[in-house]
Design a protein around this motif. Structure first.
Motif, mmCIF file in Angstrom:
data_model
loop_
_atom_site.group_PDB
_atom_site.id
_atom_site.type_symbol
_atom_site.label_atom_id
_atom_site.label_comp_id
_atom_site.label_asym_id
_atom_site.label_seq_id
_atom_site.Cartn_x
_atom_site.Cartn_y
_atom_site.Cartn_z
ATOM 1 N N GLY A 12 0.485 -1.348 -0.481
ATOM 2 C CA GLY A 12 0.496 0.251 0.198
ATOM 3 C C GLY A 12 1.394 0.955 -0.036
ATOM 4 N N ASP A 13 -0.157 2.033 0.105
ATOM 5 C CA ASP A 13 0.372 4.094 -0.107
ATOM 6 C C ASP A 13 0.537 5.143 1.280
ATOM 7 O OD1 ASP A 13 0.537 6.076 -2.308
ATOM 8 O OD2 ASP A 13 1.968 6.217 -0.469
ATOM 9 N N LEU A 14 1.646 4.631 2.144
ATOM 10 C CA LEU A 14 1.632 5.539 3.766
ATOM 11 C C LEU A 14 0.711 6.921 3.292
ATOM 12 C CD1 LEU A 14 3.594 7.581 3.697
ATOM 13 C CD2 LEU A 14 5.270 5.556 3.959
ATOM 14 N N ASP A 24 7.188 17.961 -4.531
ATOM 15 C CA ASP A 24 5.662 16.700 -4.071
ATOM 16 C C ASP A 24 5.798 15.668 -2.994
ATOM 17 O OD1 ASP A 24 2.938 15.782 -5.260
ATOM 18 O OD2 ASP A 24 2.902 17.777 -4.359
ATOM 19 N N LEU A 25 7.267 14.497 -3.902
ATOM 20 C CA LEU A 25 6.296 13.496 -3.685
ATOM 21 C C LEU A 25 6.881 13.738 -2.150
ATOM 22 C CD1 LEU A 25 6.081 10.665 -4.136
ATOM 23 C CD2 LEU A 25 8.389 10.698 -4.733
ATOM 24 N N GLY A 74 2.557 12.074 5.277
ATOM 25 C CA GLY A 74 2.373 10.306 5.242
ATOM 26 C C GLY A 74 3.064 9.588 6.564
ATOM 27 N N THR A 75 3.758 10.889 6.786
ATOM 28 C CA THR A 75 4.519 10.732 8.299
ATOM 29 C C THR A 75 3.240 10.730 9.801
ATOM 30 O OG1 THR A 75 6.338 10.390 8.003
ATOM 31 C CG2 THR A 75 5.514 11.130 10.770
ATOM 32 N N LYS A 76 2.623 12.061 9.488
ATOM 33 C CA LYS A 76 1.642 12.278 9.842
ATOM 34 C C LYS A 76 -0.036 11.051 9.833
ATOM 35 C CE LYS A 76 0.521 16.704 9.253
ATOM 36 N NZ LYS A 76 -0.339 18.086 9.163
ATOM 37 N N LEU A 125 11.313 18.072 8.710
ATOM 38 C CA LEU A 125 9.748 17.644 8.979
ATOM 39 C C LEU A 125 8.806 16.543 10.307
ATOM 40 C CD1 LEU A 125 8.354 19.661 6.417
ATOM 41 C CD2 LEU A 125 8.595 20.880 8.098
ATOM 42 N N GLN A 126 9.743 15.478 8.807
ATOM 43 C CA GLN A 126 8.980 14.422 9.361
ATOM 44 C C GLN A 126 9.671 14.358 10.977
ATOM 45 O OE1 GLN A 126 11.196 10.865 8.544
ATOM 46 N NE2 GLN A 126 9.556 10.759 7.194
#
Ligand SMILES: NC(=O)C1=CN([C@@H]2O[C@H](COP(=O)(O)OP(=O)(O)OC[C@H]3O[C@@H](n4cnc5c(N)ncnc54)[C@H](OP(=O)(O)O)[C@@H]3O)[C@@H](O)[C@H]2O)C=CC1
Ligand SMILES: CC(C)CCC[C@@H](C)[C@H]1CC[C@H]2C3=C(CC[C@]12C)[C@@]1(C)CCC(=O)C[C@@H]1CC3
Length: 344
Positions: free
Chosen positions: A54-56, A86-87, A95-97, A149-150
């Motif tokens: 899947g895609d996180l 953007d990726l 994605g991390t959020k 940010l992550q």
């Protein structure tokens, strides 16, 4: 207690089909964990592992993969060589959020993030840098900007009152068999005849970390992540604790694969500003032709400055020490890349 013990050894590795992720999976299996892998692509078979593709970036994709597990390892990222801003933002930040939100909804207790020592690096010398260094105000590339940010997001999510504990592992210069960035790019650069010269005087010490040591650091962090632990909500450098001159390391790999190693140095600042000019030129030409320069300003800075880090905090709070010495790691890596050997 039954719930905790049942979930205790169950974990999911997000990005577990990647270079580092698969080593984390292998270490977890060795330690008797029940392991699931969530990744955007399944790249290996192992009957002991439950795979979720899947895609996180889609929180709904994550839920099935982290249901009923105690620990999530998040080591997914787009390749740093990508130029898709953007990726990077979607995967590394949004994605991390998503992962944090999905973990809290699923009752996951521990989140171990693979961050990067580069979150404090701005292209100038760092000698034995500690985790107290401030985040880079001007990260050298967008990959690093999104890693900052992550990490901030994950460490801020540490919430003992919600029984949710987080930690960030900051490796540096991960290398080893199956690596997809360091050795393959170095060999391509050598085959293109671009390693005739060093960048700088060849004295700058750098941390390179054998991948098994990084996986070991991740498991140690997970094992020390619990209520009232001093590990919670903190970042930890994980290195081989053996800084080595950048070009000595590169020469060991090149000569091990039968490529010539650079003998002469070019002035660092000259190459750095040339790389910056080339990057600008490529940006201007992008609408006409996509050119990906080998020597980006980030890579030139990494090749020409000191950047090694203290892992004292990991030693003191997690009992970390490298399990594979640098010299042994280099030998194992050269052996693992025999297929890239120079046969000319
Ligand atoms: N390599 C190094 O020297 C260092 C790496 N790090 C960090 O370590 C971590 C692992 O790095 P590394 O093993 O080298 O990287 P890899 O690219 O080998 O592994 C990353 C994995 O994440 C997957 N992935 C990417 N995007 C998504 C997505 N949207 N959903 C689900 N999975 C996704 C990738 O799939 P696919 O390949 O198909 O894109 C890949 O399997 C990263 O977070 C990186 O920032 C930190 C310091 C140094
Ligand atoms: C100038 C060339 C001859 C250098 C070839 C090797 C480089 C491709 C690698 C040397 C240091 C590596 C490195 C990373 C990627 C590959 C190198 C630039 C990272 C940027 C990967 C992601 C991180 O989080 C930080 C790493 C720093 C070191």
């Amino acid at each position: 207690m039954a719930t905790r013990s049942r979930k205790g050894k169950k974990c999911t590795v997000i990005g577990g089909c990647g270079f580092l992720g698969r080593y984390i999976v292998e270490r977890l299996l060795e330690e008797g964990y029940t392991v699931s892998v969530f990744d955007i692509a399944k790249t290996f078979e192992d009957d002991r592992v439950k795979f979720f593709v899947g895609d996180l970036c889609q929180e709904k994709d994550l839920a099935p993969a982290i249901s009923d597990v105690q620990t999530v390892f998040h080591c997914a990222s787009p390749p740093p060589s990508s130029d898709d801003r953007d990726l990077f933002y979607r995967v590394n930040f949004v994605g991390t959020k998503n992962i944090i939100s999905a973990c809290k909804k699923a009752g996951v207790q521990k989140l171990v993030l693979t961050s990067s020592a580069s979150v404090v690096y701005e292209g100038t010398d760092i000698k034995n840098g500690t985790e107290d260094l401030p985040y880079a105000k001007k990260p050298m590339d967008y990959y690093t900007e999104t890693k900052v940010l992550q990490e901030k997001e994950v460490l801020a999510a540490n919430s003992p009152e919600e029984n949710f504990f987080t930690v960030a592992i900051r490796p540096h210069g991960i290398f080893g068999p199956r690596d997809r960035q360091l050795v393959p790019i170095l060999v391509d650069t050598a085959r293109a005849g671009k390693t005739k010269f060093m960048i700088g005087n060849g004295e700058n010490l750098v941390d390179f970390t054998y991948v098994v040591n990084v996986a070991h650091g991740h498991l140690l962090a997970a094992e020390h992540l619990h209520k009232d632990s001093p590990v919670c909500g903190k970042a930890f450098h994980i290195t081989n604790d053996e800084p080595i001159p950048f070009w000595t390391f590169m020469s060991r790999i090149l000569e091990g694969l039968n490529y010539p190693s650079p003998k002469m140095g070019l002035p660092y600042l000259l190459i750095y500003y040339l790389a910056a000019f080339l990057q600008l030129l490529c940006l201007l030409l992008k609408p006409i032709k996509e050119i990906k320069p080998t020597f980006t300003p980030m890579r030139v800075a990494l090749a020409g400055t000191y950047h090694y880090y203290s892992c004292q905090r990991a030693k003191q709070l997690m009992g970390y020490k490298p399990v594979v010495p640098l010299d042994e790691g280099i030998k194992l890596t050269v052996k693992g890349y025999a297929h890239l050997q120079n046969n000319n």
